[in-house]
Design an enzyme around this catalytic site. Structure first.
Site, short mmCIF file in Angstrom:
data_model
loop_
_atom_site.label_atom_id
_atom_site.label_comp_id
_atom_site.label_asym_id
_atom_site.label_seq_id
_atom_site.Cartn_x
_atom_site.Cartn_y
_atom_site.Cartn_z
N HIS A 186 0.88 -1.17 0.30
CA HIS A 186 0.10 -0.01 -0.14
C HIS A 186 0.93 1.23 0.01
O HIS A 186 0.48 2.28 -0.44
CB HIS A 186 -0.92 0.19 1.24
CG HIS A 186 -1.93 -1.12 1.49
ND1 HIS A 186 -2.71 -1.42 0.45
CD2 HIS A 186 -1.97 -2.12 2.26
CE1 HIS A 186 -3.22 -2.52 0.76
NE2 HIS A 186 -2.86 -3.10 2.01
N HIS B 61 5.84 6.75 6.39
CA HIS B 61 5.40 6.29 5.09
C HIS B 61 5.02 7.59 4.20
O HIS B 61 4.66 8.74 4.69
CB HIS B 61 4.35 5.19 5.14
CG HIS B 61 2.99 5.96 5.75
ND1 HIS B 61 2.64 5.75 7.37
CD2 HIS B 61 1.98 6.40 5.24
CE1 HIS B 61 1.60 6.41 7.40
NE2 HIS B 61 0.96 6.84 6.38
N HIS C 148 2.58 9.05 0.66
CA HIS C 148 1.46 9.02 -0.34
C HIS C 148 1.49 9.83 -1.57
O HIS C 148 2.09 11.03 -1.56
CB HIS C 148 0.21 9.42 0.39
CG HIS C 148 -0.25 8.64 1.71
ND1 HIS C 148 -0.95 7.49 1.62
CD2 HIS C 148 0.13 8.78 2.91
CE1 HIS C 148 -1.22 6.88 2.93
NE2 HIS C 148 -0.47 7.52 3.53
N HIS D 62 3.86 11.00 6.19
CA HIS D 62 3.13 10.91 7.47
C HIS D 62 4.44 10.28 8.52
O HIS D 62 4.63 9.12 8.34
CB HIS D 62 1.86 10.07 7.44
CG HIS D 62 0.73 10.72 6.52
ND1 HIS D 62 -0.20 9.88 6.10
CD2 HIS D 62 0.78 11.94 6.19
CE1 HIS D 62 -1.05 10.80 5.28
NE2 HIS D 62 -0.37 11.75 5.39
#
Length: 245
Positions: A85, A110, A112, A129
């Site tokens: 993910h 992580h 995005h 994040h």
């Protein structure tokens, strides 16, 4: 279940590798995408029914006397994982965020692409994040936005070892100085929200920094190639929550 238990469970989901097949698979598109998360598992119902969900569009913030963020991050060994993910870097113990009179330990960062939170309707090409937890398992997340520009030198050693496929956690060959991953100016927006991935547990203290960093188009493209598409949950309704700055 107590909130602290839920949050701790959510942190485990973020911190541990989730590349192996599990009973409730989720993703960012199609029948497993964000619009369907709440129905994929009884454990994910908050994704659909929660009233304090993240990410959000940050606008109309209320001026408040927010204290300066106090971080004490250390340089040390770290591990990296492609969990299917996102790409996630797990830190050794010792990094601290002081917030609300408590110490929150830095657990992981992580990424995005594009950004999950937006500011005045603006989406950024990339967002990091930094996930912290206190002794009871309550979470605080620092969100850092990135604009396309010069290559990010602090990310470069990590990007040199990006796992091309989902797989187990492995050690990075170089120590990671988490402090170098943050901007020098730490003004921020604050709101109460949730994890942005299942189980979408609420009660997360969100601190979104106002000053973006730069990342090169090539660095973003490398991440996107590995992940195979967007990795952002759409912004969620504010439902009367206040955003402070």
């Amino acid at each position: 279940m107590r909130l602290s238990t839920l949050l701790a469970a959510g942190l485990v989901l973020c911190v541990n590798a989730t590349w192996a097949a599990g009973p409730a698979q989720w993703g960012y598109g199609g029948a497993q995408g964000p619009a369907h998360w709440g129905g994929l598992s009884p454990d994910f119902t908050v994704c659909e029914q929660g009233r304090n969900q993240s990410p959000i569009d940050i606008r109309s913030a209320v001026t408040a006397k927010l204290p300066p963020l106090r971080t004490h991050y250390t340089s040390g060994p770290a591990t990296i994982v492609n969990n299917g993910h996102t790409i996630q870097v797990n830190f050794a113990p010792g990094g601290i965020l002081g917030l609300d009179g408590e110490d929150f330990e830095l657990k992981q960062v992580h990424f995005h692409a594009p950004s999950e939170n937006t500011i005045d309707g603006r989406s950024f090409p990339f967002e990091a994040h930094f996930v912290h937890a206190d002794a009871k398992g309550a979470l605080a997340v620092i969100g850092v936005m990135y604009e396309t520009g010069a290559a990010n030198e602090a990310l470069a050693p990590i990007w040199a070892e990006l796992p091309g496929q989902a797989g187990p956690v492995r050690a990075l060959s170089q120590a990671v100085d988490a402090a170098r991953l943050l901007p020098a100016t730490m003004g921020y927006y604050r709101y109460s929200g949730s994890l942005t991935t299942p189980p979408c547990s609420e009660g997360v203290r969100w601190l979104v920094l106002k000053t973006p960093l730069t990342v090169s188009a090539e660095q973003v493209a490398a991440f996107e190639r590995i992940m195979g598409g967007p990795t952002n949950r759409p912004v969620q309704p504010l439902n009367g929550r206040l955003i402070a700055e």
